[in-house]
Design a protein around this motif. Structure first.
Motif, PDB file in Angstrom:
ATOM      1  N   LYS A 130      -5.012  -0.850  -4.384  1.00 23.45           N
ATOM      2  CA  LYS A 130      -5.848  -2.057  -4.431  1.00 23.45           C
ATOM      3  C   LYS A 130      -5.578  -2.913  -5.679  1.00 23.45           C
ATOM      4  N   GLU A 131      -4.642  -2.512  -6.516  1.00 22.81           N
ATOM      5  CA  GLU A 131      -4.473  -3.209  -7.787  1.00 22.81           C
ATOM      6  C   GLU A 131      -4.004  -4.652  -7.631  1.00 22.81           C
ATOM      7  N   ALA A 132      -3.251  -4.932  -6.589  1.00 15.56           N
ATOM      8  CA  ALA A 132      -2.783  -6.309  -6.380  1.00 15.56           C
ATOM      9  C   ALA A 132      -3.814  -7.171  -5.667  1.00 15.56           C
ATOM     10  N   LYS A 133      -4.902  -6.547  -5.207  1.00 12.59           N
ATOM     11  CA  LYS A 133      -5.912  -7.281  -4.443  1.00 12.59           C
ATOM     12  C   LYS A 133      -7.026  -7.757  -5.362  1.00 12.59           C
ATOM     13  N   VAL A 134      -6.655  -8.647  -6.280  1.00 15.46           N
ATOM     14  CA  VAL A 134      -7.587  -9.188  -7.260  1.00 15.46           C
ATOM     15  C   VAL A 134      -7.524 -10.713  -7.211  1.00 15.46           C
ATOM     16  N   ARG A 135      -8.474 -11.352  -7.854  1.00 14.00           N
ATOM     17  CA  ARG A 135      -8.525 -12.809  -7.827  1.00 14.00           C
ATOM     18  C   ARG A 135      -7.486 -13.444  -8.750  1.00 14.00           C
ATOM     19  N   ASN A 136      -7.181 -12.770  -9.845  1.00 12.65           N
ATOM     20  CA  ASN A 136      -6.244 -13.341 -10.811  1.00 12.65           C
ATOM     21  C   ASN A 136      -4.851 -13.441 -10.199  1.00 12.65           C
ATOM     22  N   SER A 137      -4.308 -14.640 -10.130  1.00 12.20           N
ATOM     23  CA  SER A 137      -3.034 -14.855  -9.439  1.00 12.20           C
ATOM     24  C   SER A 137      -1.874 -14.155 -10.136  1.00 12.20           C
ATOM     25  N   LEU A 138      -1.921 -14.065 -11.456  1.00 14.00           N
ATOM     26  CA  LEU A 138      -0.847 -13.372 -12.174  1.00 14.00           C
ATOM     27  C   LEU A 138      -0.882 -11.877 -11.884  1.00 14.00           C
ATOM     28  N   MET A 139      -2.067 -11.282 -11.929  1.00  9.17           N
ATOM     29  CA  MET A 139      -2.195  -9.857 -11.690  1.00  9.17           C
ATOM     30  C   MET A 139      -1.882  -9.478 -10.243  1.00  9.17           C
ATOM     31  N   GLN A 140      -1.989 -10.440  -9.330  1.00  9.29           N
ATOM     32  CA  GLN A 140      -1.636 -10.168  -7.940  1.00  9.29           C
ATOM     33  C   GLN A 140      -0.161  -9.798  -7.786  1.00  9.29           C
ATOM     34  N   SER A 141       0.641 -10.148  -8.781  1.00 12.97           N
ATOM     35  CA  SER A 141       2.078  -9.859  -8.716  1.00 12.97           C
ATOM     36  C   SER A 141       2.418  -8.429  -9.106  1.00 12.97           C
ATOM     37  N   GLN A 173       2.133  -5.446  -7.802  1.00 12.39           N
ATOM     38  CA  GLN A 173       2.825  -4.558  -6.867  1.00 12.39           C
ATOM     39  C   GLN A 173       4.241  -5.043  -6.588  1.00 12.39           C
ATOM     40  N   SER A 174       4.418  -6.326  -6.337  1.00 10.56           N
ATOM     41  CA  SER A 174       5.770  -6.839  -6.086  1.00 10.56           C
ATOM     42  C   SER A 174       6.656  -6.675  -7.322  1.00 10.56           C
ATOM     43  N   ASN A 175       6.086  -6.855  -8.505  1.00  7.90           N
ATOM     44  CA  ASN A 175       6.861  -6.658  -9.735  1.00  7.90           C
ATOM     45  C   ASN A 175       7.250  -5.199  -9.920  1.00  7.90           C
ATOM     46  N   THR A 176       6.284  -4.298  -9.649  1.00 18.04           N
ATOM     47  CA  THR A 176       6.574  -2.863  -9.768  1.00 18.04           C
ATOM     48  C   THR A 176       7.693  -2.461  -8.817  1.00 18.04           C
ATOM     49  N   GLU A 177       7.620  -2.955  -7.591  1.00 16.30           N
ATOM     50  CA  GLU A 177       8.650  -2.626  -6.607  1.00 16.30           C
ATOM     51  C   GLU A 177      10.003  -3.218  -6.995  1.00 16.30           C
ATOM     52  N   ALA A 178       9.999  -4.430  -7.563  1.00 17.20           N
ATOM     53  CA  ALA A 178      11.255  -5.049  -7.998  1.00 17.20           C
ATOM     54  C   ALA A 178      11.878  -4.274  -9.158  1.00 17.20           C
ATOM     55  N   ILE A 179      11.048  -3.812 -10.089  1.00 24.19           N
ATOM     56  CA  ILE A 179      11.553  -3.027 -11.218  1.00 24.19           C
ATOM     57  C   ILE A 179      12.086  -1.684 -10.725  1.00 24.19           C
ATOM     58  N   PHE A 180      11.383  -1.074  -9.789  1.00 26.77           N
ATOM     59  CA  PHE A 180      11.870   0.168  -9.179  1.00 26.77           C
ATOM     60  C   PHE A 180      13.257  -0.053  -8.565  1.00 26.77           C
ATOM     61  N   ASP A 181      13.419  -1.140  -7.818  1.00 28.13           N
ATOM     62  CA  ASP A 181      14.715  -1.428  -7.197  1.00 28.13           C
ATOM     63  C   ASP A 181      15.804  -1.617  -8.248  1.00 28.13           C
ATOM     64  N   THR A 182      15.459  -2.270  -9.344  1.00 28.38           N
ATOM     65  CA  THR A 182      16.438  -2.461 -10.418  1.00 28.38           C
ATOM     66  C   THR A 182      16.873  -1.131 -10.995  1.00 28.38           C
ATOM     67  N   TYR A 183      15.909  -0.243 -11.256  1.00 32.06           N
ATOM     68  CA  TYR A 183      16.254   1.059 -11.827  1.00 32.06           C
ATOM     69  C   TYR A 183      17.058   1.907 -10.852  1.00 32.06           C
ATOM     70  N   LYS A 184      16.708   1.839  -9.578  1.00 35.62           N
ATOM     71  CA  LYS A 184      17.484   2.585  -8.582  1.00 35.62           C
ATOM     72  C   LYS A 184      18.917   2.058  -8.506  1.00 35.62           C
ATOM     73  N   SER A 185      19.095   0.755  -8.685  1.00 35.37           N
ATOM     74  CA  SER A 185      20.445   0.194  -8.648  1.00 35.37           C
ATOM     75  C   SER A 185      21.280   0.685  -9.824  1.00 35.37           C
ATOM     76  N   PHE A 186      20.607   1.128 -10.884  1.00 32.66           N
ATOM     77  CA  PHE A 186      21.293   1.712 -12.044  1.00 32.66           C
ATOM     78  C   PHE A 186      21.470   3.220 -11.895  1.00 32.66           C
ATOM     79  N   SER A 187      21.107   3.758 -10.722  1.00 33.59           N
ATOM     80  CA  SER A 187      21.202   5.194 -10.418  1.00 33.59           C
ATOM     81  C   SER A 187      20.331   6.041 -11.346  1.00 33.59           C
ATOM     82  N   ILE A 188      19.205   5.492 -11.743  1.00 35.91           N
ATOM     83  CA  ILE A 188      18.244   6.241 -12.552  1.00 35.91           C
ATOM     84  C   ILE A 188      17.275   6.965 -11.622  1.00 35.91           C
ATOM     85  N   ASN A 189      16.984   8.206 -11.922  1.00 39.98           N
ATOM     86  CA  ASN A 189      16.041   8.993 -11.123  1.00 39.98           C
ATOM     87  C   ASN A 189      14.642   8.399 -11.299  1.00 39.98           C
TER      88      ASN A 189
END
Length: 217
Positions: A160-171, A173-189
């Protein structure tokens, strides 16, 4: 347990009194170190919990406007990392950890990841419900190199963390997923774990799960 203060910050060291176990550094908003220790009492790990922080200064990688109050972020993370490096080095000379990791919740989760780009002290990091909505951080991750390639990175978020009124904080989950994808592209566990509830749900349990994942691999 050993407690000491340096420059207004309180350090609490929970050490197993056995050699060559990992050391996890945890920056805490308050005095929750003992509760975290109890949640991990079945693990062979030492904890160095730091409190008394200037939260919006020490944990912020660069200045930014306030998003949930009247206190802006003043970008003191680099100075705090230099301070923390000295503390961890002194503690490590005493207890000789097998490796050193860092974990944190909320802004301290953001700081845990940021520290990997500014020091080679930490080989593993857990950003637990990390404030990865912080302006510019996903872009920073894409274009900067780690000081030392981490062995494991744990990311988590409440569903539920992205389901808030603040538009910046709504990002968050998408930011976390994008950072995860970046780290996976670097072959980091790397893993992203989704938890029930919002940002303030089961903080200690989430921290403990993140640290266990760093330890068990």
């Amino acid at each position: 347990m050993r407690k000491f203060a340096i420059q207004g910050k309180t350090m609490t060291l929970f050490h197993r009194e056995k050699m060559r176990v990992p050391l996890i550094v945890i920056n805490t908003h308050g005095d929750e170190g003992e509760t975290i220790r109890k949640a991990l009492e079945d693990e062979d790990v030492s904890l160095l919990c730091v409190s008394g922080l200037e939260w919006n200064h020490d944990m912020a990688p660069w200045p930014s406007d306030s998003v949930y109050g009247d206190v802006p972020f003043t970008g003191g993370a680099d100075d705090y990392i230099a301070f923390l490096d000295n503390v961890v080095r002194d503690v490590s000379e005493d207890i000789l950890p097998s490796w050193i990791g860092i974990a944190g919740y909320s802004l301290a989760g953001l700081f845990a990841l940021y520290s990997l780009y500014r020091t080679d002290t930490f080989s593993r990091a857990a950003s637990v419900s990390g404030s990865l909505w912080f302006p510019g951080f996903p872009e920073f991750v894409k274009i900067h190199d780690f000081r030392k390639t981490p062995e494991r990175i744990y990311l988590s978020l409440g569903e539920k963390e992205a389901k808030v009124r603040n538009s910046l904080m709504q990002s968050v989950q998408s930011n976390t997923e994008a950072i995860f994808d970046t780290y996976k592209s670097f072959s980091i566990n790397t893993i992203v774990e989704m938890n029930k509830g919002g940002h303030f749900t089961d903080e200690i349990g989430r921290i403990a799960r993140g640290i266990r994942w760093l330890l068990n691999g």
